[in-house]
Design a protein around this motif. Structure first.
Motif, PDB file in Angstrom:
ATOM      1  N   ASP A 186      28.454  83.253 -24.727  1.00 19.85           N
ATOM      2  CA  ASP A 186      29.608  83.995 -25.235  1.00 19.85           C
ATOM      3  C   ASP A 186      29.319  84.643 -26.582  1.00 19.85           C
ATOM      4  OD1 ASP A 186      30.937  83.149 -23.003  1.00 19.85           O
ATOM      5  OD2 ASP A 186      31.951  81.476 -23.996  1.00 19.85           O
ATOM      6  N   ASN A 187      28.501  84.006 -27.402  1.00 19.51           N
ATOM      7  CA  ASN A 187      28.204  84.535 -28.740  1.00 19.51           C
ATOM      8  C   ASN A 187      26.880  85.279 -28.785  1.00 19.51           C
ATOM      9  OD1 ASN A 187      30.568  83.560 -29.934  1.00 19.51           O
ATOM     10  ND2 ASN A 187      29.648  81.537 -30.270  1.00 19.51           N
ATOM     11  N   ASN A 188      26.542  85.930 -27.696  1.00 19.72           N
ATOM     12  CA  ASN A 188      25.295  86.700 -27.626  1.00 19.72           C
ATOM     13  C   ASN A 188      25.349  87.852 -28.629  1.00 19.72           C
ATOM     14  OD1 ASN A 188      22.979  88.058 -26.890  1.00 19.72           O
ATOM     15  ND2 ASN A 188      23.366  87.882 -24.691  1.00 19.72           N
ATOM     16  N   GLY A 189      24.388  87.904 -29.551  1.00 19.42           N
ATOM     17  CA  GLY A 189      24.338  88.981 -30.520  1.00 19.42           C
ATOM     18  C   GLY A 189      23.609  90.187 -29.956  1.00 19.42           C
ATOM     19  N   PRO A 190      23.572  91.306 -30.691  1.00 15.49           N
ATOM     20  CA  PRO A 190      22.923  92.528 -30.191  1.00 15.49           C
ATOM     21  C   PRO A 190      21.403  92.390 -30.204  1.00 15.49           C
ATOM     22  CG  PRO A 190      23.613  92.851 -32.458  1.00 15.49           C
ATOM     23  CD  PRO A 190      24.148  91.510 -32.037  1.00 15.49           C
ATOM     24  N   ALA A 191      20.746  93.224 -29.416  1.00 14.40           N
ATOM     25  CA  ALA A 191      19.283  93.266 -29.416  1.00 14.40           C
ATOM     26  C   ALA A 191      18.790  93.676 -30.801  1.00 14.40           C
ATOM     27  CB  ALA A 191      18.789  94.248 -28.363  1.00 14.40           C
ATOM     28  N   LEU A 192      17.600  93.233 -31.150  1.00 11.70           N
ATOM     29  CA  LEU A 192      17.014  93.592 -32.435  1.00 11.70           C
ATOM     30  C   LEU A 192      16.762  95.095 -32.486  1.00 11.70           C
ATOM     31  CD1 LEU A 192      14.351  90.764 -32.861  1.00 11.70           C
ATOM     32  CD2 LEU A 192      16.742  90.763 -33.597  1.00 11.70           C
ATOM     33  N   GLY A 193      17.129  95.714 -33.596  1.00 13.40           N
ATOM     34  CA  GLY A 193      16.867  97.131 -33.778  1.00 13.40           C
ATOM     35  C   GLY A 193      18.011  98.044 -33.400  1.00 13.40           C
ATOM     36  N   LEU A 194      19.134  97.486 -32.936  1.00 16.24           N
ATOM     37  CA  LEU A 194      20.261  98.326 -32.522  1.00 16.24           C
ATOM     38  C   LEU A 194      21.278  98.528 -33.634  1.00 16.24           C
ATOM     39  CD1 LEU A 194      21.056  97.221 -28.843  1.00 16.24           C
ATOM     40  CD2 LEU A 194      19.765  99.206 -29.644  1.00 16.24           C
ATOM     41  N   LEU A 195      21.641  97.441 -34.329  1.00 15.73           N
ATOM     42  CA  LEU A 195      22.706  97.512 -35.332  1.00 15.73           C
ATOM     43  C   LEU A 195      22.204  96.994 -36.673  1.00 15.73           C
ATOM     44  CD1 LEU A 195      25.713  96.141 -33.233  1.00 15.73           C
ATOM     45  CD2 LEU A 195      25.160  98.529 -33.728  1.00 15.73           C
ATOM     46  N   PRO A 196      22.156  97.839 -37.683  1.00 10.03           N
ATOM     47  CA  PRO A 196      21.767  97.360 -39.024  1.00 10.03           C
ATOM     48  C   PRO A 196      22.766  96.311 -39.517  1.00 10.03           C
ATOM     49  CG  PRO A 196      21.738  99.768 -38.908  1.00 10.03           C
ATOM     50  CD  PRO A 196      22.404  99.283 -37.663  1.00 10.03           C
ATOM     51  N   GLY A 197      22.250  95.272 -40.122  1.00  6.52           N
ATOM     52  CA  GLY A 197      23.116  94.233 -40.663  1.00  6.52           C
ATOM     53  C   GLY A 197      23.769  93.352 -39.620  1.00  6.52           C
ATOM     54  N   ALA A 198      23.253  93.334 -38.398  1.00 10.43           N
ATOM     55  CA  ALA A 198      23.835  92.520 -37.325  1.00 10.43           C
ATOM     56  C   ALA A 198      23.658  91.032 -37.623  1.00 10.43           C
ATOM     57  CB  ALA A 198      23.187  92.873 -35.989  1.00 10.43           C
ATOM     58  N   ARG A 199      24.472  90.208 -36.963  1.00 11.61           N
ATOM     59  CA  ARG A 199      24.378  88.747 -37.108  1.00 11.61           C
ATOM     60  C   ARG A 199      24.200  88.127 -35.727  1.00 11.61           C
ATOM     61  NH1 ARG A 199      26.246  86.998 -42.061  1.00 11.61           N
ATOM     62  NH2 ARG A 199      25.039  85.136 -41.486  1.00 11.61           N
ATOM     63  N   TRP A 200      23.547  86.967 -35.705  1.00 12.63           N
ATOM     64  CA  TRP A 200      23.272  86.272 -34.456  1.00 12.63           C
ATOM     65  C   TRP A 200      23.690  84.811 -34.600  1.00 12.63           C
ATOM     66  CZ3 TRP A 200      20.145  89.787 -36.849  1.00 12.63           C
ATOM     67  CH2 TRP A 200      19.882  90.968 -36.152  1.00 12.63           C
ATOM     68  N   PRO A 201      24.878  84.477 -34.094  1.00 10.50           N
ATOM     69  CA  PRO A 201      25.366  83.093 -34.231  1.00 10.50           C
ATOM     70  C   PRO A 201      24.441  82.095 -33.542  1.00 10.50           C
ATOM     71  CG  PRO A 201      27.113  84.577 -33.496  1.00 10.50           C
ATOM     72  CD  PRO A 201      25.834  85.345 -33.405  1.00 10.50           C
ATOM     73  N   ARG A 202      24.289  80.942 -34.147  1.00  9.00           N
ATOM     74  CA  ARG A 202      23.485  79.854 -33.564  1.00  9.00           C
ATOM     75  C   ARG A 202      24.442  78.869 -32.894  1.00  9.00           C
ATOM     76  NH1 ARG A 202      21.945  74.787 -35.370  1.00  9.00           N
ATOM     77  NH2 ARG A 202      19.936  73.989 -34.555  1.00  9.00           N
ATOM     78  N   MET A 203      24.290  78.708 -31.567  1.00 15.78           N
ATOM     79  CA  MET A 203      25.158  77.820 -30.788  1.00 15.78           C
ATOM     80  C   MET A 203      24.494  76.457 -30.616  1.00 15.78           C
ATOM     81  SD  MET A 203      26.294  80.586 -27.886  1.00 15.78           S
ATOM     82  CE  MET A 203      24.658  81.339 -27.848  1.00 15.78           C
ATOM     83  N   GLN A 204      25.255  75.401 -30.804  1.00 16.80           N
ATOM     84  CA  GLN A 204      24.735  74.045 -30.619  1.00 16.80           C
ATOM     85  C   GLN A 204      24.921  73.640 -29.159  1.00 16.80           C
ATOM     86  OE1 GLN A 204      23.253  72.501 -33.146  1.00 16.80           O
ATOM     87  NE2 GLN A 204      22.669  70.690 -31.970  1.00 16.80           N
ATOM     88  N   VAL A 205      23.867  73.115 -28.548  1.00 19.03           N
ATOM     89  CA  VAL A 205      23.890  72.760 -27.125  1.00 19.03           C
ATOM     90  C   VAL A 205      23.436  71.314 -26.963  1.00 19.03           C
ATOM     91  CG1 VAL A 205      22.963  73.283 -24.836  1.00 19.03           C
ATOM     92  CG2 VAL A 205      23.363  75.139 -26.464  1.00 19.03           C
ATOM     93  N   GLU A 206      24.182  70.538 -26.162  1.00 17.14           N
ATOM     94  CA  GLU A 206      23.783  69.176 -25.820  1.00 17.14           C
ATOM     95  C   GLU A 206      22.882  69.215 -24.587  1.00 17.14           C
ATOM     96  OE1 GLU A 206      24.346  66.368 -27.460  1.00 17.14           O
ATOM     97  OE2 GLU A 206      25.447  67.477 -29.019  1.00 17.14           O
ATOM     98  N   LEU A 207      21.692  68.669 -24.730  1.00 19.21           N
ATOM     99  CA  LEU A 207      20.737  68.694 -23.625  1.00 19.21           C
ATOM    100  C   LEU A 207      20.774  67.421 -22.793  1.00 19.21           C
ATOM    101  CD1 LEU A 207      17.646  70.213 -25.506  1.00 19.21           C
ATOM    102  CD2 LEU A 207      19.321  71.404 -24.096  1.00 19.21           C
ATOM    103  N   GLY A 208      20.935  66.255 -23.421  1.00 16.57           N
ATOM    104  CA  GLY A 208      20.938  65.004 -22.691  1.00 16.57           C
ATOM    105  C   GLY A 208      19.592  64.296 -22.752  1.00 16.57           C
ATOM    106  N   ARG A 209      19.489  63.245 -21.962  1.00 16.74           N
ATOM    107  CA  ARG A 209      18.291  62.393 -22.006  1.00 16.74           C
ATOM    108  C   ARG A 209      17.136  62.994 -21.226  1.00 16.74           C
ATOM    109  NH1 ARG A 209      18.005  56.161 -19.724  1.00 16.74           N
ATOM    110  NH2 ARG A 209      15.782  55.808 -20.215  1.00 16.74           N
ATOM    111  N   GLU A 210      17.430  63.591 -20.066  1.00 16.62           N
ATOM    112  CA  GLU A 210      16.388  64.156 -19.199  1.00 16.62           C
ATOM    113  C   GLU A 210      16.821  65.557 -18.786  1.00 16.62           C
ATOM    114  OE1 GLU A 210      14.100  63.075 -14.971  1.00 16.62           O
ATOM    115  OE2 GLU A 210      15.552  61.688 -15.855  1.00 16.62           O
ATOM    116  N   TRP A 211      15.953  66.520 -18.960  1.00 16.11           N
ATOM    117  CA  TRP A 211      16.356  67.907 -18.709  1.00 16.11           C
ATOM    118  C   TRP A 211      15.139  68.807 -18.528  1.00 16.11           C
ATOM    119  CZ3 TRP A 211      14.102  70.652 -22.558  1.00 16.11           C
ATOM    120  CH2 TRP A 211      13.877  70.009 -23.765  1.00 16.11           C
ATOM    121  N   SER A 212      15.401  69.990 -17.980  1.00 13.35           N
ATOM    122  CA  SER A 212      14.423  71.079 -17.891  1.00 13.35           C
ATOM    123  C   SER A 212      15.113  72.343 -18.376  1.00 13.35           C
ATOM    124  CB  SER A 212      13.941  71.285 -16.449  1.00 13.35           C
ATOM    125  OG  SER A 212      13.235  70.154 -15.986  1.00 13.35           O
ATOM    126  N   LEU A 213      14.457  73.065 -19.257  1.00 11.33           N
ATOM    127  CA  LEU A 213      15.026  74.274 -19.836  1.00 11.33           C
ATOM    128  C   LEU A 213      14.109  75.451 -19.496  1.00 11.33           C
ATOM    129  CD1 LEU A 213      17.452  75.125 -21.608  1.00 11.33           C
ATOM    130  CD2 LEU A 213      15.924  74.941 -23.596  1.00 11.33           C
TER     131      LEU A 213
END
Length: 436
Positions: free
Chosen positions: A338-365
């Motif tokens: 939901d908080n996907n920021g713009p691609a690099l090089g499109l908008l001067p002064g853009a921001r890219w929110p960092r989202m915290q994600v719970e992965l768990g004990r066993e996972w594949s990303l």
């Protein structure tokens, strides 16, 4: 019977060629290039090779014997008194040039360079075979002419039809062979450069000390058998955090690939220096803006930083598809975007929110570029596979017990099969696994 080449005319060596040219309006070198080209084009049905003689013999015209190619067809001959006339007569249907080395070069005196005229012709006609014509007592200069770039040399007082015909055929074939060899060598150099670029795009991960398992798969698009613009990297910083990144520079070719290499190297350096999230992406955007060749070029990027306990992660998206997470007992799904920021090089002064994600004990990303989801699928292949189709495909493959490199290999191969052949875009996929 030998045929002399008059001063003001360019004529074929055989009488049949003369008759045909005469019927088509004559062959005077004073005619416009349009008329000369028309004569040559129509004569191509009876002539296999065309020779351009460049000479200005003060004692009289050089006598050119009747010439034939290997099939017995007449070799057409044109004559030019100087390099200006030669440039006008040097059309694409000329195969070989017979150059008198005694001809003066433009803007040079005889003492400047005895092969100046040859060098000038080689610059004027780099794709044509060249034979050097000189006196029999000038063997040293004739040999030097070959070292400079002529295919062979001939002595003026030894010319005969058989010798000259054979020399023309040999020179043409040698030039073709040299050209093919040069192109092959250039192709090898380009392939080596491409491989070096790809090694920069797809590096060896730095995961020493981490329990995470790493796998990656890369496949260039159909139009670039050796060179792609996708890139990725994985490093572990001294605090135990594992950082992963995957990106894609818009456009295709060596300039875009080189920019991808710069972004990947910059990402690794900045990450090891302690930057993360929005600060890191903002700096990468500055790098892209300074290094790109065109203001329209941009890059998408996905970064993940996995905590030292390997149970949580921070996610930043810069116009890039969200990663897929798979956990035992749960349905594989995409991480929030939901908080996907713009691609690099499109908008001067853009921001890219960092989202915290719970992965768990066993996972594949699984991180991937859009080449994995933009291929065609379904009946008639009228629709793209898309993220939903890719998620369903991976879910099925996980249910079949595929993991690690086997999973990535199966995913890329199936996407290709659904597309009905090679994908038009590059595909890069990386997988990080944490076992129980």
């Amino acid at each position: 019977m030998p045929v002399p080449i008059p001063r003001q005319r360019a004529i074929p060596a055989a009488e049949s060629g003369q008759a045909q040219a005469a019927q088509q309006g004559g062959t005077s070198t004073d005619q416009t290039p349009r008329k000369e080209a028309t004569v040559d084009k129509n004569a191509a049905t009876t002539t296999n090779l065309t020779l351009l003689l460049i000479e200005d013999d003060p004692g009289g015209s050089t006598v050119i014997p009747e010439l034939q190619d290997s099939a017995g067809r007449p070799i057409r001959v044109r004559a030019a008194r100087n390099l200006t006339e030669a440039a006008r007569l040097l059309t694409d249907d000329v195969h070989c040039i017979l150059l008198d080395l005694a001809l003066p070069a433009p803007g040079r005196s005889d003492d400047d360079d005895e092969l100046a005229v040859l060098k000038h012709v080689l610059e004027l006609a780099p794709r044509h075979a060249v034979l050097a014509l000189t006196a029999s007592g000038d063997a040293e200069r004739a040999a030097e002419a070959v070292r400079v770039g002529a295919q062979d040399y001939l002595f003026r007082d030894e010319l005969d039809g058989r010798l000259l015909s054979r020399a023309i055929r040999y020179a043409v074939e040698r030039k073709r062979s040299d050209t093919a060899e040069r192109r092959l060598a250039e192709g090898r150099v380009r392939a080596q450069e491409n491989r070096r670029l790809e090694r920069g795009l797809l590096p060896t991960p730095l995961l020493e000390g981490s329990s995470l398992r790493f796998a990656a798969r890369y496949r260039p698009g159909r139009s670039r058998a050796l060179l792609g613009g996708d890139f990725y990297d994985v490093v572990r910083t001294p605090d135990g955090t594992v950082h992963a990144m995957i990106g894609d520079v818009c456009g295709h070719g060596p300039d875009e690939a080189a920019l991808g290499v710069e972004l990947r190297i910059a990402w690794r350096a900045l990450t090891l220096a302690g930057l993360c999230g929005d600060e890191l992406l903002g700096t990468l955007q500055q790098v892209l803006e300074h290094e790109r060749s065109d203001d329209e070029i941009f890059a998408t990027l996905c970064t993940v930083d996995i905590s030292p306990d390997e149970r949580r992660a921070g996610l930043c998206l810069a116009g890039h598809p969200s990663p897929l997470i798979a956990r035992p007992g749960r349905t594989a799904k995409l991480l929030p975007y939901d908080n996907n920021g713009p691609a690099l090089g499109l908008l001067p002064g853009a921001r890219w929110p960092r989202m915290q994600v719970e992965l768990g004990r066993e996972w594949s990303l699984m991180l991937y570029t859009d080449g994995l989801i933009e291929g065609r699928a379904g009946e008639g292949r009228l629709e793209r596979l898309g993220q939903d189709g890719m998620v369903e495909m991976v879910r099925r493959q996980l249910a079949e017990g595929l993991r690690g490199e086997a999973l990535l290999r199966a995913a890329v191969n199936e996407v290709r099969e659904l597309n009905g052949g090679e994908l038009t875009d590059d595909v890069a996929v990386l997988l990080l696994d944490r076992g129980a």
